[in-house]
Design a protein around this motif. Structure first.
Motif, PDB file in Angstrom:
ATOM      1  N   ASP A  74      17.197 -35.206 -11.145  1.00 22.16           N
ATOM      2  CA  ASP A  74      16.541 -34.103 -11.617  1.00 22.16           C
ATOM      3  C   ASP A  74      17.548 -33.111 -11.893  1.00 22.16           C
ATOM      4  OD1 ASP A  74      14.354 -32.101 -12.519  1.00 22.16           O
ATOM      5  OD2 ASP A  74      14.703 -31.372 -10.507  1.00 22.16           O
ATOM      6  N   ASN A  75      17.180 -31.834 -12.731  1.00 23.31           N
ATOM      7  CA  ASN A  75      18.278 -30.854 -12.872  1.00 23.31           C
ATOM      8  C   ASN A  75      17.872 -29.491 -12.230  1.00 23.31           C
ATOM      9  OD1 ASN A  75      20.545 -29.736 -13.872  1.00 23.31           O
ATOM     10  ND2 ASN A  75      19.488 -28.885 -15.714  1.00 23.31           N
ATOM     11  N   ASP A  76      16.746 -29.179 -12.814  1.00 22.63           N
ATOM     12  CA  ASP A  76      16.527 -27.770 -12.449  1.00 22.63           C
ATOM     13  C   ASP A  76      15.830 -27.815 -10.699  1.00 22.63           C
ATOM     14  OD1 ASP A  76      16.587 -26.318 -14.648  1.00 22.63           O
ATOM     15  OD2 ASP A  76      14.702 -27.580 -15.285  1.00 22.63           O
ATOM     16  N   PRO A  84      15.120 -17.311 -10.156  1.00 19.86           N
ATOM     17  CA  PRO A  84      13.736 -16.818 -10.137  1.00 19.86           C
ATOM     18  C   PRO A  84      12.965 -17.287 -11.283  1.00 19.86           C
ATOM     19  CG  PRO A  84      15.194 -15.140 -10.857  1.00 19.86           C
ATOM     20  CD  PRO A  84      15.973 -16.123 -10.522  1.00 19.86           C
ATOM     21  N   MET A  85      13.655 -18.233 -12.136  1.00 16.68           N
ATOM     22  CA  MET A  85      12.811 -18.868 -13.516  1.00 16.68           C
ATOM     23  C   MET A  85      13.842 -19.665 -13.915  1.00 16.68           C
ATOM     24  SD  MET A  85      10.660 -18.835 -15.665  1.00 16.68           S
ATOM     25  CE  MET A  85       9.574 -17.571 -15.787  1.00 16.68           C
ATOM     26  N   TYR A  86      13.159 -20.802 -14.651  1.00 20.72           N
ATOM     27  CA  TYR A  86      14.167 -21.840 -15.109  1.00 20.72           C
ATOM     28  C   TYR A  86      14.899 -21.201 -16.245  1.00 20.72           C
ATOM     29  CZ  TYR A  86      10.299 -25.052 -13.643  1.00 20.72           C
ATOM     30  OH  TYR A  86       9.519 -26.157 -13.044  1.00 20.72           O
ATOM     31  N   GLY A 265      15.494 -35.798  -6.514  1.00 20.66           N
ATOM     32  CA  GLY A 265      14.589 -34.681  -7.089  1.00 20.66           C
ATOM     33  C   GLY A 265      14.442 -33.586  -6.215  1.00 20.66           C
ATOM     34  N   ASN A 266      13.462 -32.558  -6.305  1.00 23.87           N
ATOM     35  CA  ASN A 266      13.090 -31.720  -5.529  1.00 23.87           C
ATOM     36  C   ASN A 266      11.646 -31.105  -5.807  1.00 23.87           C
ATOM     37  OD1 ASN A 266      13.692 -30.118  -8.096  1.00 23.87           O
ATOM     38  ND2 ASN A 266      13.543 -28.376  -6.987  1.00 23.87           N
ATOM     39  N   SER A 267      10.987 -31.770  -6.332  1.00 25.66           N
ATOM     40  CA  SER A 267       9.660 -31.281  -6.616  1.00 25.66           C
ATOM     41  C   SER A 267       8.605 -32.384  -6.891  1.00 25.66           C
ATOM     42  CB  SER A 267       9.528 -30.368  -7.803  1.00 25.66           C
ATOM     43  OG  SER A 267       9.758 -30.680  -8.953  1.00 25.66           O
ATOM     44  N   ASP A 268       7.225 -31.900  -7.105  1.00 29.87           N
ATOM     45  CA  ASP A 268       6.244 -32.846  -7.390  1.00 29.87           C
ATOM     46  C   ASP A 268       6.674 -33.568  -8.764  1.00 29.87           C
ATOM     47  OD1 ASP A 268       5.366 -31.674  -4.925  1.00 29.87           O
ATOM     48  OD2 ASP A 268       3.369 -31.072  -5.843  1.00 29.87           O
ATOM     49  N   GLY A 269       7.293 -32.771  -9.710  1.00 34.32           N
ATOM     50  CA  GLY A 269       7.528 -33.465 -10.856  1.00 34.32           C
ATOM     51  C   GLY A 269       8.418 -34.854 -10.934  1.00 34.32           C
TER      52      GLY A 269
END
Lengths: 361, 361
Positions: A74-76, A84-86, A265-269
């Motif tokens: 994953d990237n972001d 604080p934002m993509y 990754g780092n998130s639910d996505g």
């Protein structure tokens, strides 16, 4: 002819050569012993090193031929900062302001009217639909080549609001080392991001060593047309593929055509990508970056609307044995610029995640 | 101690070593002088060799860094035989017959009813719609892994009706040499085919040296679902992307994210890919294979419904300086099996192309 001089010269050549060799060997061993210098010696690092040893050991039952050593990232929030934002949404906001003079109709049209008054909260009151409108208005209507130039120009000057560095420097040094370590061990590294593929491709090779053809992401539709007698690909304001959640394995299958043996990754996505990776046979490595360092970076998780790391995901990680990378404990260095300068990384920003507006879906 | 023996041994080691080196060098030179042994020395071959020399010469204004040396190849009719019918459609027909017992409803439903009676002409009376129905009925409904197994099993036994060889042996030897030659010169080779990406990927690495992640093609939709607690990707009877004509540059952009510097095709379906490749700056190579050898392979062109090479395309090739490869004149050998055995390649089949049924669109 002075034979002893010749002998000395030959000895020098031979033993000088050995000395050079010995030095090179020592350096190689040092590198081999420490492929991940920005990682503390904990369970996360150990999981990486033993997995790589396992799949690269010829003759072992876990050996994987180099062609099948596919690693998906994953990237972001996994390779670079998403708070604080993509970054891509910050690009869209800047771009909207820049092209506003060509869109006089925006003065009376939301979400643009609020945006142009500097009222971000008002602009985003429309939720996902408002975000999608801002993305489409700023990412479509030009050729692929024009878009690439706009993207590069913005990244060359824009700076992260907290770190005061170009976004392409706000990439995680331990992950850069991990990418290089995997490639040195015959892996092919891919990005599988919810962000737009065209936004990433112009710089992933320079920053991550990942060429454009190994970047998978969301995308809008494009159209082939002749412009001044030359073919051009024109970007349309219509979503073609949203590379998130269930769609990540689909994007991997569509693009790579084989199942990764490692996924990060780092998130639910990223959940389904890790599940899909884990469901293959043989040795597998699935890892999650957990943002728990509000001093050096950001601390966010279950309550954050950007990069949500839910309790359910944490439970699944524990149940399925996916090592969780604690930024606080596992990363000695987060960003390369920490080592190069004494510039402050700013005040703790613990609430960044929870107060950020809803991410584009 | 016999010093002279030591000297002899050392001399042997040194000069024996040189002899081995010299042999290796001679072999290397021979290979370097003849990277394309199945090509006759004509303008097509010369165009290839001078293009490669041009883009790999460091310091030259036409030099292209290895990372940007992208070459795109059509598959059907460019890398392997597409007559008397696209291989994938022959697979669909065999597969339909095989699974017919599980589809009793097909007895009264066209195009299947005719197909099961062996009446191919009747089955295809419905034109493109009938073909699409046959493709969907045979390519969807299973997981991606099940499909891969079915594909491999069929290719392991099915034989080309004229050459009596597995289809994966009916690949063009001169093109295999071209692929290898480009790769030896730092190129990354991609397939960009109207055929289905999932049909090609299981064997392109073995046959062409092209890994699955470098295969672009048409595709149907897939769905992520849990089956027995494990994630699976299930193939749906719905077209997602038809990689032909205008869509080839779109597929390249979507998948590779950079413009190729070389593109190879054989039909009107490849026109836009060649135009798009040619519209980039610097040295470019666009070539078309022309099937004009009815003795050794097939002769077809403007009138064929499979692999149509229209007069307009031929005009464009002349106007834009795209070298046309004449199979008859430019290829010394067409298939590797010609060299290995004396098996007849069958009678001339000049009318194959023009009488074949309409291709799936």
């Amino acid at each position: 002819m002075d034979k002893s001089r010749d002998v000395r010269a030959i000895s020098y050549l031979i033993f000088g050569g050995y000395a050079v060799l010995a030095l090179a060997l020592a350096a190689t061993i040092a590198r081999a012993q420490d492929p991940l210098p920005s990682w503390n010696d904990g369970s996360a690092r150990q999981a990486i090193v033993s997995f790589v040893a396992q799949v690269t050991k010829e003759g072992s039952s876990d050996f994987v031929p180099p062609a099948e050593r596919i690693a998906a990232f994953d990237n972001d929030g996994t390779l670079w900062a998403e708070q604080p934002m993509y970054v891509q949404f910050l690009f869209a906001l800047d771009r909207a302001t820049e092209i506003a003079p060509q869109h006089l109709e925006w003065r009376d049209k939301e979400p643009f009217a609020s945006l142009l008054k500097g009222d971000l909260k008002g602009a985003l009151a429309g939720g996902e639909r408002a975000m999608a409108e801002i993305i489409m208005a700023t990412h479509a209507g030009m050729t692929t080549e024009e878009y690439e130039r706009i993207d590069k120009d913005w990244l060359a000057t824009a700076k992260h609001p907290r770190f005061k560095r170009p976004y392409t420097e706000c990439v995680y040094q331990p992950m850069l080392e991990l990418l290089a370590y995997l490639r040195a061990n015959g892996f092919k590294t891919f990005i599988v991001s919810g962000g737009s593929v065209e936004f990433m491709r112009p710089w992933t090779e320079r920053v991550y060593g990942i060429p454009p053809e190994q970047v998978i992401g969301s995308r809008i539709k494009t159209k082939f047309e002749m412009r001044d007698g030359k073919p051009a690909l024109v970007r349309l304001p219509e979503l073609d593929f949203l590379d998130d959640k269930e769609a990540k394995p689909l994007g991997i299958n569509e693009h790579i055509g084989r199942r990764p043996i490692a996924a990060f990754g780092n998130s639910d996505g990223d959940r389904q990508m890790l599940e899909w990776t884990g469901a293959g046979g043989g040795a597998r490595l699935m890892m999650l970056v957990h943002h728990d360092d509000d001093v050096r970076e950001f601390a966010y998780g279950a309550q954050s609307r950007i990069g949500t790391f839910s309790d359910a995901l944490m439970d699944e990680a524990k149940k399925d044995g996916w090592p969780v990378i604690s930024i606080k404990d596992d990363w000695k260095t987060i960003f390369a610029f920490e080592k190069r300068s004494s510039v402050t990384t700013g005040a703790p920003a613990a609430s960044c995640g929870t107060e950020s507006p809803a991410p584009p879906k």
